[in-house]
Design an enzyme around this catalytic site. Structure first.
Site, PDB file in Angstrom:
ATOM      1  N   THR A  31      49.447  85.259-103.055  1.00  0.00           N
ATOM      2  CA  THR A  31      50.327  84.283-102.427  1.00  0.00           C
ATOM      3  C   THR A  31      50.035  84.432-100.946  1.00  0.00           C
ATOM      4  O   THR A  31      50.804  85.050-100.209  1.00  0.00           O
ATOM      5  CB  THR A  31      51.808  84.586-102.719  1.00  0.00           C
ATOM      6  OG1 THR A  31      52.036  85.991-102.606  1.00  0.00           O
ATOM      7  CG2 THR A  31      52.200  84.126-104.096  1.00  0.00           C
ATOM      8  N   GLY A  32      48.869  83.891-100.517  1.00  0.00           N
ATOM      9  CA  GLY A  32      48.414  83.930 -99.109  1.00  0.00           C
ATOM     10  C   GLY A  32      49.589  83.871 -98.185  1.00  0.00           C
ATOM     11  O   GLY A  32      49.990  84.875 -97.626  1.00  0.00           O
ATOM     12  N   THR A  33      50.155  82.738 -97.991  1.00  0.00           N
ATOM     13  CA  THR A  33      51.564  82.598 -97.607  1.00  0.00           C
ATOM     14  C   THR A  33      52.047  82.611 -96.188  1.00  0.00           C
ATOM     15  O   THR A  33      51.530  83.296 -95.309  1.00  0.00           O
ATOM     16  CB  THR A  33      52.399  83.692 -98.318  1.00  0.00           C
ATOM     17  OG1 THR A  33      52.279  83.509 -99.698  1.00  0.00           O
ATOM     18  CG2 THR A  33      53.851  83.637 -97.955  1.00  0.00           C
ATOM     19  N   THR A  34      53.145  81.806 -96.052  1.00  0.00           N
ATOM     20  CA  THR A  34      54.033  82.002 -94.917  1.00  0.00           C
ATOM     21  C   THR A  34      55.432  82.062 -95.500  1.00  0.00           C
ATOM     22  O   THR A  34      55.842  81.165 -96.230  1.00  0.00           O
ATOM     23  CB  THR A  34      53.978  80.816 -93.945  1.00  0.00           C
ATOM     24  OG1 THR A  34      52.618  80.523 -93.653  1.00  0.00           O
ATOM     25  CG2 THR A  34      54.718  81.142 -92.668  1.00  0.00           C
TER      26      THR A  34
END
Lengths: 232, 215
Positions: A31-34
């Protein structure tokens, strides 16, 4: 044994061993994510993007990274999708049991510490950066962050995931203490939108939730409605 | 993982003072800017840690529980600073031998039976006592400053110790890229433990006007 080489077109291709999975399947699903959470008087606002990647492929473009832990407690997951899902499942079970024993809604701090216990004990084996946020009767809205390594700290707001690096400047300059729920929602949406713009591992839609004594209010901000900052 | 930089410690007449900034770094990112790296162990002992913050939180939990358990014994005894230091050395060395260290460098200060105590233990289990101690960058920048003062005047007053520490913290802020200008100071004396802060150093950048270009 080496199984890949770079072809003339720049692609990584399988050469010697056809029995090994292809390059992209050797990458862990992340979940690469921000992710983000903000405290306000009476509750918390949490937000996340919706992109899950396997290397450069977007495995899921509508992921829900805001995970239910208890009625008034959610967590935001970043890092390995498998690790964070497994951890969230365990904490969900533990907290549910604990709450039944207590015959009372559990504290946010308790949930956060359960995350910490797992993330610290198994720190060598996990890639998980988690933000725990919610509301309880004792301390109201609270945000606890459990970064990789397994420490725990409460903050008035917290950002995490690969996309967060691009918005430290924005959040540091825009945050004001004492914001209302609506201001927090706008602050969170703007921040995540900016991060999604610059981080390749973040994107899709913005999922938001506001958690108060009354319960959880979920919102999704889709493509065309994303806050825009530049013309091009 | 989140790490803390230098911890400083200095003995003075009637007690011991330790100091650390309030930063938790995530690599080069100044991620957590308000965390405390100093703790009160009991009325005669204080501790400061640099290195991995999660491991420090674990140590803090274990030590706090130990102190509670000892209180419950109700025999009036409390861990002396020397005893704490010895215990900590065993723990750190044992973890090192099992190839799973607590990635910290710990400074332990105390005042017991009218005597000041200042000790160091690191992730390898290396341990020693000294009138002045500094970990991390502090070992290179602050320790020479502290020793210079203390070698000519071994008996510092509380104010002199405070001034020395603040001078060292300023230098560390100038020269340590993983430092932050927000710190706490813990003092232990006959009267007990006091953790003061947050404070900031006054910095002087006048020399910037004297420089132009690079030649």
């Amino acid at each position: 044994m080496a199984a890949v080489c770079v072809s003339r077109s720049g692609e990584t291709v399988l050469t010697c061993n056809p029995h090994l999975p292809p390059g992209w399947a050797q990458e862990e699903v992340s979940t690469g994510t921000t992710i983000m959470a903000v405290e306000f008087d009476g509750g918390v606002v949490i937000g996340a993007d919706s992109r899950t990647t396997t290397g450069a492929y977007i495995a899921n473009r509508v992921t829900d990274k805001l995970t239910f832990i208890h009625d008034h407690i959610f967590c935001c997951r970043s890092g390995s999708a498998a690790d964070t899902q497994a951890i969230a499942d365990v904490v969900n079970y533990q907290l549910s049991f604990h709450s039944i024993e207590l015959d009372e809604p559990p504290l946010v701090q308790t949930a956060a510490n359960l995350f910490k216990e797992l993330c610290y004990r198994y720190r060598e084996d996990l890639t998980a950066g988690i933000i725990v946020a919610g509301w309880d009767k004792r301390k109201g809205g609270q945000v606890y962050t459990v970064p990789m390594g397994g420490m725990i700290v409460r903050q008035s707001f917290s950002i995490g995931g690969s996309g967060s690096t691009y918005i430290y400047g924005y959040v540091d300059s825009s945050y004001k203490p004492g914001m209302t729920k609506e201001e927090c929602l706008e602050f969170t949406a703007n921040a995540i939108s900016l991060a999604m713009e610059r981080d390749g591992s973040s994107g899709g839609v913005i999922r938001l939730a506001a958690i108060t004594e009354a319960g959880v209010e979920r919102k999704v901000i889709l493509g065309s409605e994303l806050p825009r900052f530049t013309v091009s | 993982m989140v790490t803390g930089t230098s911890v400083l410690g200095v003995k003075f007449n009637g007690g011991v003072m330790i100091a650390a900034d309030m930063l938790g770094s995530y690599g080069s990112l100044a991620r957590f800017r308000s965390i405390s790296r100093l703790m009160k162990v009991n009325d005669c002992t204080i501790l400061g840690a640099s290195g991995d913050y999660a491991d420090y939180q674990y140590l803090k939990q274990v030590i706090e529980q130990m102190v509670i358990d000892e209180e419950l014994l109700g025999d009036g005894h409390h861990y002396s600073p020397k005893a704490m230091h010895s215990w900590l050395t065993r723990v750190m060395y044992n973890r090192r031998t099992r190839m799973n260290p607590l990635w910290n460098t710990v400074v332990l200060g105390g005042f017991y039976n009218g005597e000041s105590f200042l000790g160091y233990v690191d992730k390898l289990g290396v341990a020693y006592e000294s009138p002045s101690i500094a970990t991390g960058f502090g070992a290179y920048l602050a320790q020479p400053l502290m020793r210079e003062v203390m070698e000519t005047k071994p008996d510092l007053s509380r104010d002199e110790a405070r001034q020395l520490i603040e001078r060292c913290l300023k230098v560390l802020y100038y020269r340590d890229a993983r430092s932050y200008n927000k710190f706490e100071i813990a003092t232990v004396t006959e009267g007990g433990v006091e953790i003061e802060g947050p404070f900031s150093s006054e910095t002087n950048w006048d020399i910037a006007h004297m420089v132009s270009g690079f030649e």
